[in-house]
Structure formats: structure tokens, C-alpha cells
Design a protein around this motif. Structure first.
Motif, PDB file in Angstrom:
ATOM      1  N   GLU A 230       0.964  -1.160   0.058  1.00 47.17           N
ATOM      2  CA  GLU A 230       0.009   0.070  -0.167  1.00 47.17           C
ATOM      3  C   GLU A 230       0.945   1.381  -0.019  1.00 47.17           C
ATOM      4  O   GLU A 230       0.727   2.013  -0.947  1.00 47.17           O
ATOM      5  N   GLN A 231       1.733   1.573   1.033  1.00 47.80           N
ATOM      6  CA  GLN A 231       2.495   2.451   1.080  1.00 47.80           C
ATOM      7  C   GLN A 231       4.057   1.975   1.803  1.00 47.80           C
ATOM      8  O   GLN A 231       3.955   0.726   2.333  1.00 47.80           O
ATOM      9  N   PRO A 232       5.073   2.688   1.239  1.00 48.68           N
ATOM     10  CA  PRO A 232       6.404   2.106   1.515  1.00 48.68           C
ATOM     11  C   PRO A 232       6.622   2.209   3.110  1.00 48.68           C
ATOM     12  O   PRO A 232       7.184   1.406   3.945  1.00 48.68           O
ATOM     13  N   VAL A 233       5.807   2.975   3.703  1.00 50.17           N
ATOM     14  CA  VAL A 233       5.865   3.185   5.264  1.00 50.17           C
ATOM     15  C   VAL A 233       5.339   1.773   5.926  1.00 50.17           C
ATOM     16  O   VAL A 233       5.655   1.550   7.265  1.00 50.17           O
ATOM     17  N   ASP A 234       4.436   1.255   5.379  1.00 52.35           N
ATOM     18  CA  ASP A 234       3.860  -0.026   6.020  1.00 52.35           C
ATOM     19  C   ASP A 234       5.097  -1.159   6.131  1.00 52.35           C
ATOM     20  O   ASP A 234       4.940  -1.761   6.987  1.00 52.35           O
ATOM     21  N   VAL A 235       6.025  -1.005   5.198  1.00 51.34           N
ATOM     22  CA  VAL A 235       7.164  -1.954   5.051  1.00 51.34           C
ATOM     23  C   VAL A 235       8.149  -1.451   5.990  1.00 51.34           C
ATOM     24  O   VAL A 235       8.768  -2.199   6.832  1.00 51.34           O
ATOM     25  N   ASN A 236       8.614  -0.342   5.800  1.00 51.84           N
ATOM     26  CA  ASN A 236       9.628   0.528   6.542  1.00 51.84           C
ATOM     27  C   ASN A 236       9.559   0.349   8.056  1.00 51.84           C
ATOM     28  O   ASN A 236      10.357   0.419   8.819  1.00 51.84           O
ATOM     29  N   GLY A 237       8.143   0.466   8.350  1.00 59.80           N
ATOM     30  CA  GLY A 237       7.877   0.537   9.905  1.00 59.80           C
ATOM     31  C   GLY A 237       7.603  -0.767  10.413  1.00 59.80           C
ATOM     32  O   GLY A 237       7.000  -0.786  11.613  1.00 59.80           O
ATOM     33  N   ASN A 238       8.014  -1.858   9.721  1.00 56.91           N
ATOM     34  CA  ASN A 238       7.418  -3.261  10.115  1.00 56.91           C
ATOM     35  C   ASN A 238       8.942  -4.103   9.959  1.00 56.91           C
ATOM     36  O   ASN A 238       9.262  -4.220   8.832  1.00 56.91           O
ATOM     37  N   LEU A 239       9.624  -4.334  11.068  1.00 57.22           N
ATOM     38  CA  LEU A 239      11.026  -4.998  10.951  1.00 57.22           C
ATOM     39  C   LEU A 239      10.983  -6.204  10.245  1.00 57.22           C
ATOM     40  O   LEU A 239      11.697  -6.446   9.341  1.00 57.22           O
ATOM     41  N   TRP A 240      10.120  -7.277  10.528  1.00 56.51           N
ATOM     42  CA  TRP A 240      10.083  -8.475   9.919  1.00 56.51           C
ATOM     43  C   TRP A 240       9.799  -8.438   8.595  1.00 56.51           C
ATOM     44  O   TRP A 240      10.302  -9.062   7.758  1.00 56.51           O
ATOM     45  N   LEU A 241       8.812  -7.550   8.132  1.00 61.24           N
ATOM     46  CA  LEU A 241       8.555  -7.259   6.781  1.00 61.24           C
ATOM     47  C   LEU A 241       9.656  -6.640   5.872  1.00 61.24           C
ATOM     48  O   LEU A 241      10.118  -6.952   4.794  1.00 61.24           O
ATOM     49  N   ARG A 242      10.457  -5.594   6.428  1.00 64.64           N
ATOM     50  CA  ARG A 242      11.425  -5.177   5.959  1.00 64.64           C
ATOM     51  C   ARG A 242      12.736  -5.989   5.669  1.00 64.64           C
ATOM     52  O   ARG A 242      13.225  -5.792   4.542  1.00 64.64           O
ATOM     53  N   GLN A 243      12.718  -7.052   6.587  1.00 65.55           N
ATOM     54  CA  GLN A 243      13.841  -7.972   6.411  1.00 65.55           C
ATOM     55  C   GLN A 243      13.553  -9.048   5.388  1.00 65.55           C
ATOM     56  O   GLN A 243      14.416  -9.578   4.811  1.00 65.55           O
ATOM     57  N   LEU A 244      12.353  -9.310   5.200  1.00 63.22           N
ATOM     58  CA  LEU A 244      11.825 -10.381   4.597  1.00 63.22           C
ATOM     59  C   LEU A 244      11.857  -9.902   3.014  1.00 63.22           C
ATOM     60  O   LEU A 244      12.233 -10.659   1.939  1.00 63.22           O
ATOM     61  N   LEU A 245      11.575  -8.805   2.708  1.00 59.41           N
ATOM     62  CA  LEU A 245      11.205  -8.275   1.403  1.00 59.41           C
ATOM     63  C   LEU A 245      12.463  -8.186   0.361  1.00 59.41           C
ATOM     64  O   LEU A 245      13.549  -8.041   1.098  1.00 59.41           O
ATOM     65  N   PRO A 246      12.467  -8.552  -0.933  1.00 61.94           N
ATOM     66  CA  PRO A 246      13.747  -8.558  -1.644  1.00 61.94           C
ATOM     67  C   PRO A 246      14.299  -6.997  -2.064  1.00 61.94           C
ATOM     68  O   PRO A 246      14.911  -7.113  -3.018  1.00 61.94           O
ATOM     69  N   CYS A 247      13.515  -6.226  -1.708  1.00 64.76           N
ATOM     70  CA  CYS A 247      13.739  -4.852  -2.179  1.00 64.76           C
ATOM     71  C   CYS A 247      13.420  -3.776  -1.033  1.00 64.76           C
ATOM     72  O   CYS A 247      12.969  -4.051  -0.082  1.00 64.76           O
ATOM     73  N   ALA A 248      13.992  -2.736  -1.225  1.00 61.39           N
ATOM     74  CA  ALA A 248      14.140  -1.494  -0.273  1.00 61.39           C
ATOM     75  C   ALA A 248      13.422  -0.661  -0.763  1.00 61.39           C
ATOM     76  O   ALA A 248      13.737   0.120  -1.904  1.00 61.39           O
ATOM     77  N   LEU A 249      12.195  -0.252  -0.183  1.00 56.69           N
ATOM     78  CA  LEU A 249      11.005   0.815  -0.739  1.00 56.69           C
ATOM     79  C   LEU A 249      11.326   2.106  -0.277  1.00 56.69           C
ATOM     80  O   LEU A 249      11.491   2.170   0.901  1.00 56.69           O
ATOM     81  N   THR A 250      11.448   3.258  -0.979  1.00 56.81           N
ATOM     82  CA  THR A 250      11.637   4.636  -0.261  1.00 56.81           C
ATOM     83  C   THR A 250      10.309   5.481  -0.859  1.00 56.81           C
ATOM     84  O   THR A 250      10.156   6.410   0.017  1.00 56.81           O
ATOM     85  N   ASP A 251       9.870   5.427  -2.191  1.00 61.71           N
ATOM     86  CA  ASP A 251       8.899   6.608  -2.405  1.00 61.71           C
ATOM     87  C   ASP A 251       7.830   5.991  -3.401  1.00 61.71           C
ATOM     88  O   ASP A 251       7.907   4.633  -3.536  1.00 61.71           O
TER      89      ASP A 251
END
Length: 564
Positions: A230-251
Motif C-alpha cells: 500500500e505504502q512504503p511506510v507499511d514496510v519500513n515501519g515493520n521490522l520483519w516485513l522489511r527484512q523479508l522483502l527482496p527490495c528496499a522501498l523509499t517513495d
């Protein structure tokens, strides 16, 4: 308008004190009796079978329970059993129910009760008294290979959808089951009945730690997780999800679609390499089928494909190729989350911005959608159902094959059971049975008559004959026990899968065991592994779809205690 207990008692007091000559003491006693009666409270007991009511045949499924206790506290035992009887297992879980508490829990259950099975759930107290009961619980049966997808969307309207197949039988239709976060399983066994799971990044924040651990264990063990961002903040604000994803989302940027998603859906960006014809034959060239594409598009020698003169595959009946374009969708703009790709591969991009990224996680697969499939313009796209069919990786033959008569079948458990079966289980030799029978007939016939006549006591045959029967019955039992009883035996077969986790590894396995007992007895099995449960040998649909053993399994946290 509903009245509270205090309001009810106040109205009773006014009624008796003003309009009646009864003493106020009687009124007080009546109010006290009503107060005692109302203090018993209510007990709410709800049971939810399967994935939104759906169950995969011969697979694990979750049973979510919700208990609200407004009365006195007590220790409860939740019990689930099949109403059809047979040698099915009884599942139990012990829980404490203090006053004014609501508890939710999920129990993994194996679907081994056959088709159109009915389940019964009971809530017992420490004295074995039934406090609540739910009978006749029925789930929607799905065939063992019918696609069953779980979804945790942001909104109910954001559920994925699939095209309808040619078969009119409901149990063969691909199904999407909506999973509520409150009833999301906290053990990977309860997720094994899903072919894939769609998770919205906004709802991923609502998952608890034990639910996340179970989800990751299911993914690493071979599951397919589809994440919509939905939004990159959903991923960046969730530790396990940020470590799981194969990409780093910014904008987030907005890009015109330009028909690129439709081209990917049709497979127009796939260019097979031609193979020159053989020099010793005049047959036309046949385009080879890449194994990876064959798995993705279901290219197999099955109904829906035609072969050329050499027995090769000429062209598949691929319904994705003939999809009509949606001009309004192709001209729309799509918000896309941008960033950098760390690992995995990009399946679809838009102006060099990844839209679909796929990565391996253990034995499982992670698919990341850098856009929200629940918002416009995808929500109103005419080919949205076909888009989800390709993301989930449903073979094209599922929508083109004419027959779906797949009832029946055998279970692989019989093969494993033959490998660990006890060698002590053997039949009594026929020659011993015949010898005992001849001796028995000689004793109760000529021998008995001869010696009774010799002692002149023929009337004693009323005593000797029952004695012979009892003697030979005990002798046959003793000889048979010695010949075939043997000793108690326990055999195990471990199938362990090594799942790499960077420099370390995770062991995920199944233990197949058999018990041979020379006597009727009960044995206790206990496991305290990180995730463990117990089921009996599944006999397969042709054998009624039930288990061959009877057991009582009590789930204790992530482990179990069972009695067989």
C-alpha cells in the motif's frame, strides 16, 4: 431497550414497595435471588471451521474458537471430534477462563473424515461437564488439488478473484478465502491447506508475533506468500516485513500503464528460441518448451494441448493469449512504490520500475507487488481475475480441461507404513491350526469315550466335555500368543528437509512411526519440538478418507500430548 441488571432490580424494588403490601424484606430477598441468578453470567462459544468455511481434502486446516466468559472462572477443555464416528482422532486444548475474559485460539486439524463430514465441538469444565456445545459443523469441501488461496486484504472488496472454470462442480472451482487477523493461525500446520496467501502490507502490521512466526515458518517450508504494498511506510515501519522483502522501498510515483501489464498477462514479452529442423527428417520445426515456462503456464501433455506429427508440443490452448484488452485500464496511471532490488528477479516492470518481484525464501516463494491491487485502476480492471490467476501461478490447463472427475485416490501413507511395519505381525501357520484341530477332535471324541467307558463313568461326559473346551481354548490362545505375539515394538522413519537460512540451516521434518503391541494397551506420545502435532495414517479417499488409528491429541502450545 435492553436493561442492565441494576436497572432491572431497581424497577422490581419500586414495583413491590409502592404497589404491593408485601414487606420490603420479601422484596429484598427476591432482589437478592435475582442478583444471585444473574451472577451466573453467560458463556459465548463460537467455532469457525477451515479457511472462511472451506477445507482442503486430506490436508490440515485451522479451527478458530472464540470464548467469552461472563460467569465464574473455570478451567476448560475444548474438544473437537467428527460426528461420523470411525477411527478418527479427537483434538483437545486446555485453557483457563477467568471472569469477564475473551479468548481466541486456533487448533490445527487434519481433514480425514471424508467428504460432507460433520464436526462437533464441546467446551468442558474440570469435572467433565459440558458447558457449551456446537454440533453439526459443516465445512465446504474442496478437492485435494483444487486451488485454495487465503487472503488478508485491506478491505473486503479487495479480495482476489479467479475466473470460473468449465466444470459446474463447486468443489473444483478455485476459491479465495478471507482470513481475519483475529483468527489467523499461529502454527504453520494450520496454513498447509493453502496453495498461496495474499497479504496486504497495511494489514501485516496487525499480525501478532506468534502469527508472524507461523507465517514465516510456512513460507520457508514451501508456501507462496503474495504481498501487496500500500505504502512504503507499511514496510519500513515493520521490522520483519522489511527484512523479508527482496527490495528496499523509499517513495511512490505515478506511471502510465501503457498496456504493459496486459502484455505480461498475455505472455507477449516471452520470446522462445527457435530450433532448426533435423537434417534427417522433413517434419516442420517444433519450438522447444522451456521447463521454467512449462511449469509457469502448465505446458504438459494433458487435455488442452495438441501434438504435431512428431509427437511434440505444437501450441498450448492458453486462455491468457486470447484475453481482450481494456482500453480504459491501459490508458490509466498506476501508483508504484520505488526503491532498489536486493535479490530475486523482476517479473514485470514499468519504465524500468519493478512491478512484480519474485524471490525464494527457503523452500517457499515470495511475490511482491509494488503497487496496491486493491485500489484503482486494478480494482475495476476487466481482466483482474486473470491477473490473479497468473500471479498465483495457476496452470492454464485448469481453465481449459474438459473433465474434472478426480474423485477417489490412494494415500502415500500406505507406502510409508509398509516401510516401518513390524516384522512381528505374522499369521498363525495353517499346519499348527490343523494339528490342534485334529488333536481336539480326537480328545473330545474317541479318547473321551474310551477312558470313560473303561472306568464305567459315561455320565461324567457332561463334565469332561466343558473341561476339554476350556483347556483347548486356553492352549490355543497360549500357543497363538507365543507364535505371533512377540514384544512391544516402536519403529520410526524421519524425513528431514534442510532449509538454508544464510550461513545456518533450519531443519523441517516429519516423523512416521508405527507401534506394535502384543496386548491391548494405551500409550502416551509427547513432543516438545518448536512445532509439532499428531495424526493417524490416512487411508485415502478410496478407503473412506479416514484415519486407520484412534487417538486423543491435546495441543500444548506448539507441542502436543497424545494417547493412542
Amino acid at each position: 431497550m435492553a436493561l442492565t441488571t441494576v436497572q432491572f432490580l431497581m424497577r422490581v424494588w419500586r414495583l413491590f414497595s409502592r404497589r404491593s403490601r408485601l414487606p420490603r424484606l420479601v422484596c429484598l430477598l427476591g432482589c437478592f435471588g435475582g442478583l444471585v441468578f444473574s451472577s451466573r453470567g453467560t458463556l459465548q462459544f463460537d467455532v469457525f471451521l477451515g479457511y472462511d468455511g472451506a477445507v482442503h481434502e486430506a490436508d490440515w486446516f485451522p479451527v478458530a474458537c472464540e470464548v467469552l466468559n461472563d460467569g465464574p472462572p473455570f478451567n476448560a477443555v475444548f474438544e473437537l471430534s467428527n460426528e461420523g464416528g470411525g477411527r478418527n482422532q479427537s483434538r483437545q486444548m486446555v485453557l483457563e477462563l477467568p471472569t469477564n475474559t475473551r479468548k481466541r485460539f486456533v487448533l490445527p486439524v487434519f481433514a480425514s473424515a471424508g467428504r460432507s463430514s460433520r464436526w462437533s465441538a464441546r467446551l468442558l469444565d474440570e469435572k467433565g461437564k459440558i458447558r457449551a456445545e456446537r454440533d453439526g459443523l459443516v465445512a465446504r469441501d474442496r478437492t485435494w488439488d483444487s486451488p485454495l488461496i487465503g487472503a488478508v486484504p485491506r478491505t473486503f472488496g479487495g479480495l482476489p478473484d479467479f475466473p470460473k472454470i468449465t466444470s459446474r462442480q463447486e468443489e473444483f472451482q478455485p476459491l479465495v478465502a478471507r482470513l481475519q487477523v483475529d483468527h489467523f493461525p499461529d502454527t504453520p500446520f494450520a496454513l498447509e491447506g493453502l496453495d498461496a496467501l495474499y497479504l496486504n502490507s497495511e494489514r501485516a502490521l496487525d499480525l501478532k508475533d506468534n502469527q508472524v512466526t507461523a507465517l514465516l515458518a510456512w513460507l520457508n517450508g514451501g508456501g507462496h506468500l503474495i504481498l501487496g504494498v500500500e505504502q512504503p511506510v507499511d514496510v519500513n515501519g515493520n521490522l520483519w516485513l522489511r527484512q523479508l522483502l527482496p527490495c528496499a522501498l523509499t517513495d511512490v510515483v505515478t506511471k502510465p500503464i501503457k498496456g504493459e501489464i496486459q502484455k505480461w498477462l498475455r505472455g507477449e514479452n516471452i520470446e522462445p528460441k527457435p530450433v532448426p529442423p533435423s537434417s534427417n527428417t522433413a517434419a516442420p520445426a517444433v519450438t522447444p518448451i522451456d521447463p521454467k515456462l512449462a511449469r509457469r503456464y502448465g505446458l504438459k501433455m494433458a487435455p488442452g494441448f495438441r501434438a504435431d506429427g512428431r509427437g511434440g508440443l505444437a501450441s498450448p490452448a492458453n486462455p491468457f493469449v486470447s484475453l481482450a484488452a481494456d482500453e480504459a485500464f491501459d490508458q490509466a496511471e498506476l501508483p508504484v512504490a520505488t526503491g532498489s532490488v536486493r535479490d530475486g528477479k523482476v517479473l514485470l516492470s514499468l519504465d524500468n520500475l519493478p512491478l512484480i518481484i519474485e524471490a525464494r525464501r527457503g523452500r517457499g516463494r515470495l511475490t511482491v507487488l509494488t503497487f496496491s491491487p486493491e485500489r484503482e485502476p486494478l480494482r475495476s480492471w476487466k481482466n483482474r481475475a486473470w491477473f490473479w490467476a497468473k500471479v498465483v501461478d495457476l496452470p492454464s490447463t485448469w481453465f481449459t480441461r474438459p473433465d474434472f472427475n478426480r474423485y477417489g485416490g490412494m494415500s502415500i501413507d500406505g507406502v510409508i507404513g509398509a516401510m516401518i511395519d513390524s516384522t512381528q505381525v505374522r499369521k498363525l501357520p495353517v499346519k499348527w491350526l490343523l494339528l490342534l484341530l485334529v488333536v481336539y477332535l480326537v480328545v473330545i471324541g474317541p479318547l473321551d469315550q474310551y477312558w470313560l467307558k473303561r472306568i464305567n463313568r459315561q455320565m461324567l461326559t457332561w463334565l469332561t466335555f466343558p473341561a476339554y473346551v476350556a483347556l483347548f481354548s486356553g492352549l490355543i490362545y497360549f500357543i497363538g500368543y507365543k507364535l505371533r505375539a512377540g514384544e512391544t515394538e516402536w519403529n520410526e522413519l524421519h524425513l528431514v528437509d534442510v532449509v538454508p537460512q544464510g550461513e545456518q540451516a533450519e531443519l523441517r521434518g516429519r516423523t512416521y512411526a508405527s507401534v506394535y503391541s502384543p496386548v491391548n494397551a494405551r500409550y502416551e506420545l509427547v513432543s516438545e519440538q518448536p512445532y509439532a502435532t499428531l495424526r493417524g495414517e490416512f487411508q485415502g479417499p478410496w478407503a473412506g478418507g479416514i484415519e486407520s488409528s484412534r487417538a486423543t491429541v491435546e495441543q500444548r502450545g506448539n507441542g502436543f500430548r497424545g494417547e493412542i
